[in-house]
Scaffold this motif. Structure first.
Motif, PDB file in Angstrom:
ATOM      1  N   TYR A 164       0.830  -1.206   0.000  1.00 16.38           N
ATOM      2  CA  TYR A 164       0.000   0.000   0.000  1.00 16.38           C
ATOM      3  C   TYR A 164       0.866   1.258   0.000  1.00 16.38           C
ATOM      4  N   VAL A 165       1.950   1.224   0.759  1.00 23.51           N
ATOM      5  CA  VAL A 165       2.870   2.363   0.792  1.00 23.51           C
ATOM      6  C   VAL A 165       3.478   2.583  -0.583  1.00 23.51           C
ATOM      7  N   ALA A 166       3.847   1.493  -1.250  1.00 27.43           N
ATOM      8  CA  ALA A 166       4.442   1.593  -2.584  1.00 27.43           C
ATOM      9  C   ALA A 166       3.475   2.237  -3.586  1.00 27.43           C
ATOM     10  N   ARG A 167       2.178   2.043  -3.376  1.00 22.61           N
ATOM     11  CA  ARG A 167       1.174   2.634  -4.267  1.00 22.61           C
ATOM     12  C   ARG A 167       0.671   3.985  -3.759  1.00 22.61           C
ATOM     13  N   ARG A 168       1.260   4.467  -2.665  1.00 24.11           N
ATOM     14  CA  ARG A 168       0.953   5.792  -2.106  1.00 24.11           C
ATOM     15  C   ARG A 168      -0.517   5.894  -1.681  1.00 24.11           C
ATOM     16  N   TRP A 169      -1.015   4.858  -1.042  1.00 22.80           N
ATOM     17  CA  TRP A 169      -2.356   4.899  -0.483  1.00 22.80           C
ATOM     18  C   TRP A 169      -2.342   5.695   0.829  1.00 22.80           C
ATOM     19  N   THR A 170      -3.517   6.006   1.319  1.00 17.57           N
ATOM     20  CA  THR A 170      -3.663   6.627   2.637  1.00 17.57           C
ATOM     21  C   THR A 170      -4.317   5.618   3.575  1.00 17.57           C
ATOM     22  N   TYR A 171      -4.423   5.986   4.876  1.00 15.14           N
ATOM     23  CA  TYR A 171      -4.858   5.021   5.885  1.00 15.14           C
ATOM     24  C   TYR A 171      -5.838   5.683   6.846  1.00 15.14           C
ATOM     25  N   THR A 172      -6.867   4.956   7.183  1.00 15.71           N
ATOM     26  CA  THR A 172      -7.824   5.410   8.179  1.00 15.71           C
ATOM     27  C   THR A 172      -7.651   4.547   9.416  1.00 15.71           C
ATOM     28  N   ALA A 173      -7.256   5.175  10.519  1.00 17.29           N
ATOM     29  CA  ALA A 173      -7.069   4.481  11.788  1.00 17.29           C
ATOM     30  C   ALA A 173      -8.252   4.820  12.689  1.00 17.29           C
ATOM     31  N   ILE A 174      -8.959   3.804  13.129  1.00 21.49           N
ATOM     32  CA  ILE A 174     -10.166   4.004  13.925  1.00 21.49           C
ATOM     33  C   ILE A 174      -9.983   3.287  15.253  1.00 21.49           C
ATOM     34  N   ARG A 175     -10.113   4.007  16.346  1.00 20.35           N
ATOM     35  CA  ARG A 175      -9.888   3.444  17.672  1.00 20.35           C
ATOM     36  C   ARG A 175     -11.120   3.666  18.536  1.00 20.35           C
ATOM     37  N   LEU A 176     -11.468   2.653  19.306  1.00 21.15           N
ATOM     38  CA  LEU A 176     -12.563   2.792  20.244  1.00 21.15           C
ATOM     39  C   LEU A 176     -12.155   3.754  21.353  1.00 21.15           C
ATOM     40  N   ALA A 177     -12.975   4.762  21.598  1.00 21.52           N
ATOM     41  CA  ALA A 177     -12.670   5.735  22.643  1.00 21.52           C
ATOM     42  C   ALA A 177     -12.567   5.039  23.990  1.00 21.52           C
ATOM     43  N   PRO A 178     -11.537   5.381  24.807  1.00 21.22           N
ATOM     44  CA  PRO A 178     -11.298   4.672  26.077  1.00 21.22           C
ATOM     45  C   PRO A 178     -12.492   4.655  27.010  1.00 21.22           C
ATOM     46  N   GLU A 179     -13.284   5.745  27.031  1.00 17.89           N
ATOM     47  CA  GLU A 179     -14.405   5.795  27.966  1.00 17.89           C
ATOM     48  C   GLU A 179     -15.617   5.019  27.481  1.00 17.89           C
ATOM     49  N   SER A 180     -15.518   4.410  26.312  1.00 14.96           N
ATOM     50  CA  SER A 180     -16.671   3.706  25.748  1.00 14.96           C
ATOM     51  C   SER A 180     -16.872   2.319  26.330  1.00 14.96           C
ATOM     52  N   GLY A 181     -15.902   1.837  27.115  1.00 11.38           N
ATOM     53  CA  GLY A 181     -16.028   0.508  27.695  1.00 11.38           C
ATOM     54  C   GLY A 181     -15.518  -0.561  26.757  1.00 11.38           C
ATOM     55  N   PRO A 182     -15.736  -1.821  27.106  1.00 12.32           N
ATOM     56  CA  PRO A 182     -15.238  -2.917  26.275  1.00 12.32           C
ATOM     57  C   PRO A 182     -15.849  -2.910  24.885  1.00 12.32           C
ATOM     58  N   LEU A 183     -15.073  -3.393  23.939  1.00 15.95           N
ATOM     59  CA  LEU A 183     -15.539  -3.514  22.562  1.00 15.95           C
ATOM     60  C   LEU A 183     -16.326  -4.811  22.436  1.00 15.95           C
ATOM     61  N   THR A 184     -17.636  -4.727  22.546  1.00  9.81           N
ATOM     62  CA  THR A 184     -18.441  -5.935  22.465  1.00  9.81           C
ATOM     63  C   THR A 184     -19.837  -5.586  21.970  1.00  9.81           C
TER      64      THR A 184
END
Length: 342
Positions: A164-184
């Motif tokens: 992906y880097v070689a093709r100069r793509w971009t990246y979307t990083a998505i993180r669960l907010a810490p105060e949201s509790g467990p990811l379930t």
């Protein structure tokens, strides 16, 4: 589709998804179910992902590469329910002449920062998610930036990101907010939109998974599509108009209408994910999967027809016997009759 990666720290998901879904805890993330809507209108693509996960992790994150900078919004769960209803297999009851002794069967693309630096193109908060859009000119620099910002990635992912880097793509990083509790539970669908000359489904990172993966896509495009790679099965193909759905958001996604192609496959070995999925147009031939179910026995006059069939030879034999006996009796009677005197 989802690939869980990173040197045993991240547990692989059971289900599928584009990008990499990760966590730094030993609990890992198990994606119990995931389906994506892919919409391509000739110049832009949207991917709407629905995930249902099981985990006790509080720091889960997801990384998705795209050919161009993506905008991220929330979708609606009801979109998938409506598409599920439109594409349900047609159920046909098969009635049988004889009892079935065996089991039933069913038919069936912004430039990266200079010198390999990582560029932060945007940040936003969407419900329980923290979304960051990145560019990078070096896969190791990207992995280092993500690790430094709490995404807990290891060197193996850096190597997987290199194409992906070689093709100069971009990246979307998505993180669960810490105060949201467990990811379930069932998460709000994420809607990712980016410009591209040809539709693509980023799925190469699923090669990092340690268990078989699954793919389930609803592809909305001007024409019926074929998916190159992975041997996906088409289970539905047909044109869909906004009038067939009730959700205003899904109507907007459909635009003036689109050809819907549903493709699925489960149990895909991680080694098969050698590239992203690409699409090609084919003839707009409608198709709907048919599920055959046992509908009981054919009956006639209240009795199973096979009994009539089995009884017919007996009836014929009895009738023949009656005729023969009657003929014999008639012959004996003629022979035994005394002629009257003249």
């Amino acid at each position: 589709m989802v690939a869980a990666a990173a040197l045993g720290v991240v547990r692989p998901s059971w289900a599928c998804g584009c990008g990499a879904l990760i966590t730094s805890t030993d609990s890992g993330v198990n994606v119990a179910e995931e389906t994506s809507i892919v919409r391509f209108d000739g110049s832009a693509e949207e991917i709407v992902m629905r995930l249902s996960v099981r985990s006790s992790a509080r720091d889960a994150a997801w990384l998705m590469p795209t050919p161009a900078r993506a905008t991220v919004t929330l979708g609606e769960r009801g979109w998938f329910e409506q598409l599920d209803g439109l594409t349900e297999p047609r159920v046909v009851k098969r009635r049988h002449w004889f009892p079935r002794l065996g089991p039933d069967r069913m038919a069936g693309a912004p430039a990266p920062g200079p010198g390999g630096r990582v560029g932060v193109l945007g940040q936003q908060r969407l419900g329980p998610f923290e979304v960051t859009t990145l560019s990078a000119g070096d896969s190791h620099a990207l992995a280092s930036w993500l690790t430094a910002h709490g995404y807990h990635l290891k060197g193996r992912l850096a190597q997987a990101l290199q194409p992906y880097v070689a093709r100069r793509w971009t990246y979307t990083a998505i993180r669960l907010a810490p105060e949201s509790g467990p990811l379930t539970g069932e998460l709000d669908p994420l809607r990712i939109k980016f410009t591209t000359a040809a539709p693509v489904y980023p799925i190469r990172l699923s090669r990092l998974a340690a268990t078989p993966q699954a793919v389930h896509l609803y592809v909305l495009a001007p024409h019926r599509v074929t998916v190159r790679g992975l041997g996906l099965f088409t289970t539905y193909a047909g044109r869909v108009s906004p009038a067939q759905v009730s959700s205003p958001g899904l109507r907007s996604l459909l635009g003036g209408g689109a050809f819907l192609t549903e493709v699925v496959r489960q149990g895909i070995p991680p080694a098969d994910f050698t590239d992203d999925l690409t699409f090609g147009y084919t003839a707009d031939t409608p198709y709907r999967q048919v599920d055959y179910v046992q509908g009981g026995l054919v009956t006639f006059l209240g009795l199973p027809a096979f009994l009539w069939l089995l009884g017919t030879p007996v009836v014929v034999l009895v009738a023949v016997a009656v005729v023969v006996v009657a003929a014999r009796r008639s012959g004996r009677a003629r022979r035994g009759r005394v002629p009257a005197p003249s």
